[in-house]
Enzyme design. Structure first.
Site, PDB file in Angstrom:
ATOM      1  N   SER A 179       0.806  -1.223   0.000  1.00 38.86           N
ATOM      2  CA  SER A 179       0.000   0.000   0.000  1.00 38.86           C
ATOM      3  C   SER A 179       0.835   1.266   0.000  1.00 38.86           C
ATOM      4  CB  SER A 179      -0.934  -0.002   1.219  1.00 38.86           C
ATOM      5  OG  SER A 179      -0.196  -0.049   2.416  1.00 38.86           O
ATOM      6  N   LYS A 186      -6.333   2.876   8.915  1.00 43.72           N
ATOM      7  CA  LYS A 186      -5.536   3.962   8.335  1.00 43.72           C
ATOM      8  C   LYS A 186      -6.294   5.279   8.355  1.00 43.72           C
ATOM      9  CE  LYS A 186      -3.092   0.741   5.283  1.00 43.72           C
ATOM     10  NZ  LYS A 186      -2.879   0.292   3.884  1.00 43.72           N
TER      11      LYS A 186
END
Length: 535
Positions: free
Chosen positions: A405, A448
């Protein structure tokens, strides 16, 4: 003679306990056989104590003893709401599970596994479920357990052999239908007892910080319930309703003697903790209560101490009581040079901000990576660079890998470096980048986003295919964050980079201290025109 009399009394006591125990036929036959052997042995015999200990375990096991279930859903809802704030989706799944149990009158079914960062209340949820059902709760820690014999028990031929963790938990609970925190069946055999132990009435709950280390065969038998980190608003409510009263009580202070305004708790969360859960926050609250307890203990016992007024701790006093701030928000830094981007990472402790820095220098086009970067993150950097250089890359790097990511943030950092356009310092991003310029979905999106919210970030760039992962975000998080969904690298760069102000080379400076999470040094000065035209 006195020793022999004591031994006879001990044998008689075990015999009486075995006679009153509700042993199944198989276990009773084994117990009677071993009891006859014990009576024929001399107390000095080496196997005497081993056999006596075995019979003691047989008598202590909760054969047939159960606690009566309280299958009242309204009571279960009341218990869960009283002991846990928020977690609406988790509570809803637990209600569904309890509803099925109440209708079937049977606990057999999928084993629930609560997965989330440390300190988010996984174990306490298990205790609340046991409380709602009116059952005993026993916790089995499997951390560091690498031998199956620790769970199934050691055979009696080994010196110091004991039953396994499950049998020990049943004995501690005193019932055969507790809630255990570690597939269930009706004939589990413990190697030490060497008898079938009925686990069909046991309600198993498993907890884990992450699922990546669980064997696939075990994971396939678990129903995963994910518990994400808490928002600031949730932490404030939990601190006022649960943490502060508990620590006041444990510090020996009168009820409501310590008062922490929301401004103090915000300063505490912002400056002294960095976590998705609540453990560090509770430790800091405990430290404040102890400091107040010291001041109260200085007063002479009696009326003067009893008449002492409640103490309110303002945020200005935190430095004196707890010392200087431990953390600063990384997101407060304003980017003043190209080549820096703000990424988002997932860890077992929750989401974290990830600063990506890049610089350029004269050289031969070599790529230099520093900052203790793992293999998958190195692949992310190579992929971002490959997108610019038109090299070959196989996408879908998330399969059997971790950490792809970072590709979105690395791409923005390199694009910022080569175009001279600053990346927005109020924007964080996550996503995997393919060679075709697609922004691919990643995991841990909710954690996140919560990390970005905790750090004061205003905009978050996410893969469009991750929209399904944020539907249960708290309303205050959605109101304070702008979520921008991207499908292509072009959309990502358009949202992440500020308009161009100059095409002159930005000065090459050292990265800022304290933010070198991943530092990318790129020697590619001769390729700037090619990259700029590609972008």
């Amino acid at each position: 003679e006195a020793v022999e009399a004591g031994d006879k009394d001990e044998v008689a006591e075990v015999h009486a306990r075995l006679r009153t125990a509700q042993l199944p036929d198989t276990a009773r036959a084994v117990a009677e056989r071993e009891l006859r052997r014990l009576r024929q042995m001399q107390p000095m015999h080496a196997e005497y104590s081993v056999l006596l200990n075995y019979l003691d375990w047989l008598a202590a096991m909760p054969w047939g003893r159960t606690s009566e279930d309280q299958l009242d859903l309204s009571h279960a809802r009341e218990v869960l709401d009283q002991e846990h704030y928020g977690l609406s989706s988790v509570k809803r799944r637990i209600y569904e599970y309890l509803a099925v149990v109440s209708l079937r009158q049977d606990t057999r079914g999928p084993i629930l596994c609560l997965v989330g960062p440390p300190g988010v209340g996984k174990t306490s949820l298990g205790k609340s479920i046991a409380s709602a059902l009116g059952r005993k709760f026993e916790r089995i820690s499997l951390g560091g357990v690498s031998d199956a014999a620790d769970i199934r028990g050691h055979r009696r031929t080994y010196v110091g052999a004991l039953p396994g963790l499950i049998a020990q938990a049943l004995r501690r609970a005193g019932t055969s239908n507790p809630v255990l925190d570690p597939a269930q069946n009706g004939a589990f055999t413990d190697h030490y007892l060497n008898l079938p132990v009925d686990l069909s009435k046991v309600l198993f709950l498993a907890t884990a910080n992450a699922t990546d280390r669980l064997p696939p065969a075990l994971l396939d038998r678990l129903e995963i319930i994910e518990i994400s980190g808490y928002t600031l608003d949730e932490k404030l409510h939990i601190a006022q309703r649960h943490l502060l009263p508990r620590q006041v009580r444990q510090s020996g202070l009168p009820a409501d003697f310590v008062r922490l305004p929301d401004t103090t708790l915000v300063a505490l969360v912002d400056g002294y903790t960095r976590e998705a859960g609540l453990r560090s926050l509770e430790r800091e609250v405990a430290a404040l209560c102890r400091a107040v307890a010291v001041e109260l203990a200085k007063l002479p016992p009696g009326k003067e101490r009893e008449a002492a007024p409640a103490i309110t701790v303002p945020p200005e006093e935190l430095g004196r009581l707890l010392g200087p701030r431990k953390y600063e928000r990384e997101a407060r830094e304003v980017f003043t040079r190209p080549g820096i981007a703000l990424g988002l990472a997932w860890t077992p402790a929750g989401g974290e901000l990830l600063f990506i820095e890049s610089s350029r220098m004269r050289g031969s086009g070599q790529l230099i990576l520093t900052g203790q970067i793992g293999e998958v993150m190195q692949e992310s950097v190579q992929t971002a660079l490959s997108y610019l250089r038109s090299q070959v890359h196989f996408p879908a790097g998330a399969i059997r890998k971790d950490g792809p990511s970072a590709g979105a943030a690395v791409l923005v950092a390199l694009a910022s470096l080569f175009t001279g356009r600053l990346a927005r310092s109020d924007t964080a991003m996550t996503g995997e980048i393919s060679l075709r310029g697609q922004v691919l979905p990643v995991g841990g999106v909710r954690e996140k986003v919560l990390a970005a919210h905790r750090s004061g970030v205003q905009r978050v760039l996410l893969p469009r295919r991750n929209e399904k992962d944020v539907h249960d975000l708290a309303p205050e998080v959605k109101a304070e964050l702008t979520l921008i969904w991207c499908s292509t690298a072009e959309e990502l760069l358009a949202a992440a980079l500020l308009p161009a102000t100059t095409r002159e080379d930005a000065p090459v400076t050292a990265p800022s201290e304290g933010v070198t999470t991943a530092f990318v040094a790129l020697a590619a000065r001769g390729r700037e025109a090619q990259f700029a035209s590609k972008l």
